[in-house]
Write a protein that holds these residues in place. Sequence first.
Motif, PDB file in Angstrom:
ATOM      1  N   SER A  74       0.975  -1.294  -0.050  1.00  0.00           N
ATOM      2  CA  SER A  74       0.051   0.159  -0.152  1.00  0.00           C
ATOM      3  C   SER A  74       0.762   1.343   0.142  1.00  0.00           C
ATOM      4  O   SER A  74       0.378   2.442  -0.190  1.00  0.00           O
ATOM      5  CB  SER A  74      -0.921  -0.090   1.087  1.00  0.00           C
ATOM      6  N   ALA A  75       2.068   1.024   0.390  1.00  0.00           N
ATOM      7  CA  ALA A  75       2.929   2.192   0.320  1.00  0.00           C
ATOM      8  C   ALA A  75       4.538   1.628  -0.014  1.00  0.00           C
ATOM      9  O   ALA A  75       4.668   0.267   0.655  1.00  0.00           O
ATOM     10  CB  ALA A  75       2.985   2.897   1.643  1.00  0.00           C
ATOM     11  N   LEU A  76       5.195   2.542  -0.216  1.00  0.00           N
ATOM     12  CA  LEU A  76       6.833   2.034  -0.132  1.00  0.00           C
ATOM     13  C   LEU A  76       7.578   3.052   0.033  1.00  0.00           C
ATOM     14  O   LEU A  76       7.393   4.310  -0.104  1.00  0.00           O
ATOM     15  CB  LEU A  76       7.091   1.412  -1.676  1.00  0.00           C
ATOM     16  N   LYS A  77       8.847   2.940   0.579  1.00  0.00           N
ATOM     17  CA  LYS A  77      10.016   3.845   0.883  1.00  0.00           C
ATOM     18  C   LYS A  77      11.239   3.424   0.025  1.00  0.00           C
ATOM     19  O   LYS A  77      11.542   2.194  -0.049  1.00  0.00           O
ATOM     20  CB  LYS A  77       9.955   4.190   2.423  1.00  0.00           C
ATOM     21  N   THR A  78      12.003   4.328  -0.398  1.00  0.00           N
ATOM     22  CA  THR A  78      13.512   3.971  -0.944  1.00  0.00           C
ATOM     23  C   THR A  78      14.435   4.668   0.294  1.00  0.00           C
ATOM     24  O   THR A  78      14.169   5.885   0.937  1.00  0.00           O
ATOM     25  CB  THR A  78      13.621   4.643  -2.135  1.00  0.00           C
ATOM     26  N   GLY A  79      15.404   3.836   0.576  1.00  0.00           N
ATOM     27  CA  GLY A  79      16.504   4.480   1.066  1.00  0.00           C
ATOM     28  C   GLY A  79      17.808   4.561   0.422  1.00  0.00           C
ATOM     29  O   GLY A  79      17.878   5.005  -0.675  1.00  0.00           O
ATOM     30  N   MET A  80      18.865   3.816   0.678  1.00  0.00           N
ATOM     31  CA  MET A  80      20.097   3.893  -0.092  1.00  0.00           C
ATOM     32  C   MET A  80      20.109   3.124  -1.185  1.00  0.00           C
ATOM     33  O   MET A  80      19.667   2.010  -1.430  1.00  0.00           O
ATOM     34  CB  MET A  80      21.246   3.363   0.809  1.00  0.00           C
ATOM     35  N   LEU A  81      20.218   3.849  -2.501  1.00  0.00           N
ATOM     36  CA  LEU A  81      19.996   3.220  -3.841  1.00  0.00           C
ATOM     37  C   LEU A  81      21.413   3.319  -4.523  1.00  0.00           C
ATOM     38  O   LEU A  81      21.622   2.505  -5.662  1.00  0.00           O
ATOM     39  CB  LEU A  81      19.077   4.016  -4.480  1.00  0.00           C
ATOM     40  N   VAL A 107      18.941   9.108   0.808  1.00  0.00           N
ATOM     41  CA  VAL A 107      20.163   8.776   1.752  1.00  0.00           C
ATOM     42  C   VAL A 107      21.552   8.991   0.722  1.00  0.00           C
ATOM     43  O   VAL A 107      21.756   8.483  -0.351  1.00  0.00           O
ATOM     44  CB  VAL A 107      20.232   7.349   2.017  1.00  0.00           C
ATOM     45  N   MET A 108      22.489   9.855   1.361  1.00  0.00           N
ATOM     46  CA  MET A 108      23.466  10.407   0.546  1.00  0.00           C
ATOM     47  C   MET A 108      24.918  10.004   1.560  1.00  0.00           C
ATOM     48  O   MET A 108      25.879   9.600   1.058  1.00  0.00           O
ATOM     49  CB  MET A 108      23.608  11.576   0.433  1.00  0.00           C
ATOM     50  N   ILE A 109      24.714  10.353   2.909  1.00  0.00           N
ATOM     51  CA  ILE A 109      25.835  10.472   3.780  1.00  0.00           C
ATOM     52  C   ILE A 109      25.331   9.565   5.196  1.00  0.00           C
ATOM     53  O   ILE A 109      24.676   9.951   5.612  1.00  0.00           O
ATOM     54  CB  ILE A 109      26.367  11.659   4.139  1.00  0.00           C
ATOM     55  N   ALA A 110      26.477   8.637   5.540  1.00  0.00           N
ATOM     56  CA  ALA A 110      26.260   8.086   6.852  1.00  0.00           C
ATOM     57  C   ALA A 110      26.438   8.749   7.980  1.00  0.00           C
ATOM     58  O   ALA A 110      27.359   9.766   7.572  1.00  0.00           O
ATOM     59  CB  ALA A 110      26.909   6.647   6.934  1.00  0.00           C
ATOM     60  N   LYS A 111      25.946   8.452   9.052  1.00  0.00           N
ATOM     61  CA  LYS A 111      26.537   9.381  10.460  1.00  0.00           C
ATOM     62  C   LYS A 111      27.750   9.697  10.629  1.00  0.00           C
ATOM     63  O   LYS A 111      28.203  10.499  10.873  1.00  0.00           O
ATOM     64  CB  LYS A 111      25.834   8.771  11.484  1.00  0.00           C
ATOM     65  N   GLY A 112      28.449   8.602   9.985  1.00  0.00           N
ATOM     66  CA  GLY A 112      30.085   8.537  10.329  1.00  0.00           C
ATOM     67  C   GLY A 112      30.445   9.388   9.316  1.00  0.00           C
ATOM     68  O   GLY A 112      31.991   9.591   9.202  1.00  0.00           O
ATOM     69  N   GLY A 113      29.860   9.860   8.197  1.00  0.00           N
ATOM     70  CA  GLY A 113      30.557  10.676   7.159  1.00  0.00           C
ATOM     71  C   GLY A 113      30.709   9.847   5.903  1.00  0.00           C
ATOM     72  O   GLY A 113      31.049  10.492   4.727  1.00  0.00           O
ATOM     73  N   ALA A 114      30.529   8.502   5.757  1.00  0.00           N
ATOM     74  CA  ALA A 114      30.889   7.780   4.626  1.00  0.00           C
ATOM     75  C   ALA A 114      29.896   8.286   3.486  1.00  0.00           C
ATOM     76  O   ALA A 114      28.622   8.338   3.867  1.00  0.00           O
ATOM     77  CB  ALA A 114      30.812   6.402   4.959  1.00  0.00           C
ATOM     78  N   SER A 115      30.112   8.315   2.297  1.00  0.00           N
ATOM     79  CA  SER A 115      29.209   8.471   1.305  1.00  0.00           C
ATOM     80  C   SER A 115      28.419   7.382   0.897  1.00  0.00           C
ATOM     81  O   SER A 115      29.050   6.197   0.800  1.00  0.00           O
ATOM     82  CB  SER A 115      30.051   9.034  -0.141  1.00  0.00           C
ATOM     83  N   LEU A 116      27.144   7.418   0.927  1.00  0.00           N
ATOM     84  CA  LEU A 116      26.223   6.289   0.508  1.00  0.00           C
ATOM     85  C   LEU A 116      25.618   6.547  -0.754  1.00  0.00           C
ATOM     86  O   LEU A 116      24.825   5.541  -1.136  1.00  0.00           O
ATOM     87  CB  LEU A 116      25.200   5.994   1.604  1.00  0.00           C
ATOM     88  N   LEU A 117      25.968   7.471  -1.667  1.00  0.00           N
ATOM     89  CA  LEU A 117      25.423   7.704  -2.734  1.00  0.00           C
ATOM     90  C   LEU A 117      26.342   8.008  -3.853  1.00  0.00           C
ATOM     91  O   LEU A 117      26.903   9.415  -3.518  1.00  0.00           O
ATOM     92  CB  LEU A 117      24.007   8.602  -2.724  1.00  0.00           C
ATOM     93  N   GLN A 118      26.605   7.539  -4.879  1.00  0.00           N
ATOM     94  CA  GLN A 118      27.535   8.192  -5.925  1.00  0.00           C
ATOM     95  C   GLN A 118      27.099   9.405  -6.314  1.00  0.00           C
ATOM     96  O   GLN A 118      25.955   9.672  -6.556  1.00  0.00           O
ATOM     97  CB  GLN A 118      27.651   7.080  -6.885  1.00  0.00           C
ATOM     98  N   GLN A 119      28.051  10.303  -6.507  1.00  0.00           N
ATOM     99  CA  GLN A 119      27.674  11.615  -7.109  1.00  0.00           C
ATOM    100  C   GLN A 119      26.935  11.571  -8.393  1.00  0.00           C
ATOM    101  O   GLN A 119      25.959  12.426  -8.427  1.00  0.00           O
ATOM    102  CB  GLN A 119      29.120  12.483  -7.134  1.00  0.00           C
ATOM    103  N   SER A 120      27.327  10.875  -9.133  1.00  0.00           N
ATOM    104  CA  SER A 120      26.474  10.719 -10.559  1.00  0.00           C
ATOM    105  C   SER A 120      24.943  10.370 -10.441  1.00  0.00           C
ATOM    106  O   SER A 120      24.260  10.529 -11.394  1.00  0.00           O
ATOM    107  CB  SER A 120      27.206   9.602 -11.265  1.00  0.00           C
ATOM    108  N   ALA A 121      24.609   9.813  -9.324  1.00  0.00           N
ATOM    109  CA  ALA A 121      23.375   9.191  -8.961  1.00  0.00           C
ATOM    110  C   ALA A 121      22.460  10.477  -8.544  1.00  0.00           C
ATOM    111  O   ALA A 121      21.285  10.358  -8.645  1.00  0.00           O
ATOM    112  CB  ALA A 121      23.196   8.414  -8.023  1.00  0.00           C
ATOM    113  N   VAL A 122      22.861  11.740  -8.211  1.00  0.00           N
ATOM    114  CA  VAL A 122      22.302  12.655  -7.545  1.00  0.00           C
ATOM    115  C   VAL A 122      20.954  13.274  -8.645  1.00  0.00           C
ATOM    116  O   VAL A 122      19.912  13.375  -8.542  1.00  0.00           O
ATOM    117  CB  VAL A 122      23.056  13.834  -7.078  1.00  0.00           C
ATOM    118  N   ASN A 123      21.570  13.444  -9.868  1.00  0.00           N
ATOM    119  CA  ASN A 123      20.773  13.807 -10.900  1.00  0.00           C
ATOM    120  C   ASN A 123      19.906  13.134 -11.379  1.00  0.00           C
ATOM    121  O   ASN A 123      18.520  13.365 -11.751  1.00  0.00           O
ATOM    122  CB  ASN A 123      21.752  14.335 -12.309  1.00  0.00           C
ATOM    123  N   MET A 124      20.091  11.649 -11.285  1.00  0.00           N
ATOM    124  CA  MET A 124      18.996  10.597 -11.655  1.00  0.00           C
ATOM    125  C   MET A 124      17.733  10.638 -10.780  1.00  0.00           C
ATOM    126  O   MET A 124      16.958  10.775 -11.030  1.00  0.00           O
ATOM    127  CB  MET A 124      19.751   9.371 -11.831  1.00  0.00           C
TER     128      MET A 124
END
Length: 268
Positions: A74-81, A107-124
């Motif tokens: 009935s609903a969905l959510k997306t997180g780290m893609l 989701v782009m950055i973990a609490k500890g600072g690690a990148s979780l989303l590639q930069q090329s993915a932001v525009n997509m």
Amino acid sequence: MTIAKALTIAGSDSGGGAGIQADLKTFQERLVFGMSAITAVTAQNTTGVQGVYPLSPEAIAAQIDSVVVDLRPSALKTGMLFSAEIIELVANKIEEHSLQNVVVDPVMIAKGGASLLQQSAVNMLKEKLLPLCDVVTPNIPEAEELTGMKIETMQDRKEAAKYLSDLGAKHIVIKGGHSHTNELIDLLYDGQRFTEFTHERIATKHTHGTGCTFSACVAAELAKGASVLQAVDTASEFVHAAIKHTLNIGSGHGPTNHWAYRKQEVMI
């Protein structure tokens, strides 16, 4: 009785505080049957992310198709893609299956600072996924990344929300956890009106998974038929309780307490 069902499309957190694990815990707490499509496996704990291992697009597509054809959510959510390819795939599946009540946690950055989303993915994400979503829930750094704006004031947040609205998102929640005010304010914009959800700021480092938990709670409430306003109100309260009644586990940024809101309700 109709059972509300929600799907999370996100990464796995081996430490259990965020990602798929946090989403499923939240769904369960909100009396919603949870299902998952894992996009990546991470090796992480409260001190940080030690590794990210994305699944193939074929594996992700198969998981989504398998769930939807038999247990339509009935609903969905997306997180780290993670990548532009995965974001495009998820957007295509949402359209293919005409899925409703879509909540996007960018989701782009973990609490500890690690990148979780590639930069090329932001525009997509901006071009393909935001126009399909009913609610997008960035924190302030994520909103800055999506808009290219520096966000320091509430007026800045409102301008950023309008920018994201123009990209096609129906509702925007810019969360206040990264602001520097004494009060924590989550800001909702529905394309016309702004609504603020205000809580006391709690001094703690144990906030791992708050973004995942917030968006999962919104999705769970939408799955049960709540309005976006009601869903965001509940999610704001849910996360506040989860932070306030900390578990104090782990040597870094510890997880939030997913059962705190339920126990609080029982006590009331």
